[in-house]
Scaffold this active site. Structure first.
Site, PDB file in Angstrom:
ATOM      1  N   ALA A  63      80.032  12.418  50.203  1.00  0.00           N
ATOM      2  CA  ALA A  63      81.158  13.377  49.944  1.00  0.00           C
ATOM      3  C   ALA A  63      80.210  14.889  49.806  1.00  0.00           C
ATOM      4  O   ALA A  63      79.280  14.946  49.315  1.00  0.00           O
ATOM      5  CB  ALA A  63      81.834  13.211  48.274  1.00  0.00           C
ATOM      6  N   GLY A 118      79.140   8.194  50.130  1.00  0.00           N
ATOM      7  CA  GLY A 118      80.182   7.871  50.739  1.00  0.00           C
ATOM      8  C   GLY A 118      79.874   7.246  52.122  1.00  0.00           C
ATOM      9  O   GLY A 118      80.865   6.529  52.954  1.00  0.00           O
ATOM     10  N   GLU A 121      79.175   3.710  52.152  1.00  0.00           N
ATOM     11  CA  GLU A 121      80.137   2.877  51.598  1.00  0.00           C
ATOM     12  C   GLU A 121      81.333   3.015  52.897  1.00  0.00           C
ATOM     13  O   GLU A 121      81.963   1.785  52.978  1.00  0.00           O
ATOM     14  CB  GLU A 121      80.848   3.608  50.504  1.00  0.00           C
ATOM     15  CG  GLU A 121      79.887   3.487  49.350  1.00  0.00           C
ATOM     16  CD  GLU A 121      80.214   4.195  48.300  1.00  0.00           C
ATOM     17  OE1 GLU A 121      80.344   3.629  46.832  1.00  0.00           O
ATOM     18  OE2 GLU A 121      81.099   5.211  48.145  1.00  0.00           O
ATOM     19  N   GLU A 141      73.907   7.431  43.739  1.00  0.00           N
ATOM     20  CA  GLU A 141      74.971   8.134  42.697  1.00  0.00           C
ATOM     21  C   GLU A 141      74.081   7.823  41.167  1.00  0.00           C
ATOM     22  O   GLU A 141      74.381   8.626  40.420  1.00  0.00           O
ATOM     23  CB  GLU A 141      76.122   7.380  42.808  1.00  0.00           C
ATOM     24  CG  GLU A 141      77.019   7.792  43.835  1.00  0.00           C
ATOM     25  CD  GLU A 141      76.876   7.140  45.265  1.00  0.00           C
ATOM     26  OE1 GLU A 141      77.725   7.477  46.177  1.00  0.00           O
ATOM     27  OE2 GLU A 141      75.823   6.561  45.393  1.00  0.00           O
TER      28      GLU A 141
END
Length: 267
Positions: A63, A118, A121, A141
């Site tokens: 992100a 992300g 992911e 994170e």
């Protein structure tokens, strides 16, 4: 364009196109990714997709911390239509990253560089993964007191050994492509200039296979994960029978007998 979406020979190629920002996901990318996944899913001519990033350094940095996250926290006011869509529907980003979007067709990841947050992911929902030798992978994170909630606590321990997954989740340290290959997270590690070539080879093979059979295989694997054996076998047969009764299932053996390539129509 934040995204390049191309379709050729039954294969869709989706390229994250923000190399100056390490292909980080901003609101515009979210909107364009959702549109691309929906089009790929609905187009009967598309049988396989390749997901990659522009440039040589990053596949996707996750992100965009300056443009996407502040919309959700209220630290930034929407300026564009994409901003407004993402702010109104925070789950749109999860759909873009395939956390909440189920695809019946295979997706091949052509990982041209680092895949972090992300960007790592989204790989959980890909089926075959080819990475450049210098690529690194991870979830950082926890270093910023954030939970990697793009599916990491659910999917990572199912795709690599538990201890290795927990090391990544709890330390936030990155691993190299060699380690990701050893962990079984990747199919191939190749020189950077051969990543797309290798991904396209896989895509070409899959696109030439029976699309109904390919879709049924993917659905069976997805649905039967975690089921007891008896229930899983029953569901496998439920998905297989319609394929056995299809025109494509008649064409396949006929082409084999006639020593020619089959022509599948998805019927």
């Amino acid at each position: 364009m934040a995204l390049i979406y191309e379709k050729k020979n039954h294969v869709a190629t989706i390229t994250l196109n923000r190399p100056e920002a390490h292909n980080a996901i901003d609101p515009q990318t979210v909107v364009e990714l959702v549109d691309a996944w929906q089009d790929f899913s609905r187009d009967p001519q598309m049988r396989c997709a390749i997901l990659t990033g522009a440039g040589e350094k990053s596949f996707c940095a996750g992100a965009d911390l300056g443009k996407l996250i502040p919309l959700w926290t209220g630290a930034r006011q929407p300026e564009t239509d994409a901003d407004r869509q993402v702010q109104a529907n925070p789950m749109l980003a999860q759909k873009a990253l395939l956390r909440d979007f189920t695809l019946a067709k295979p997706v091949i990841a052509a990982i041209n560089g680092n895949a972090v947050g992300g960007g790592f992911e989204i790989l959980y929902s890909t089926d075959i993964r080819v990475a450049a030798q210098g690529a690194r992978f991870g979830l950082q994170e926890v270093r910023w007191s954030i939970v990697p909630a793009g599916g990491s606590t659910v999917h990572l321990t199912r795709q690599i050994p538990y201890a290795r997954a927990m090391e990544m989740l709890l330390t936030g340290e990155l691993i190299d492509a060699g380690q990701a290959l050893a962990d079984g997270f990747l199919n191939r590690v190749v020189p950077g200039e051969r990543v797309m070539e290798t991904a396209q080879r896989y895509a070409g093979i899959i696109a030439n296979n029976g699309p109904l059979a390919v879709a049924a295989v993917k659905q069976a694997v997805r649905e039967n994960s975690g089921k007891d054996v008896e229930a899983a076998l029953a569901r496998e047969m439920e998905l297989a029978i319609p394929v056995f009764l299809s025109k494509d299932a008649q064409e396949g053996p006929r082409a084999f007998k006639q020593k020619r390539e089959p022509v599948f129509t998805g019927e």
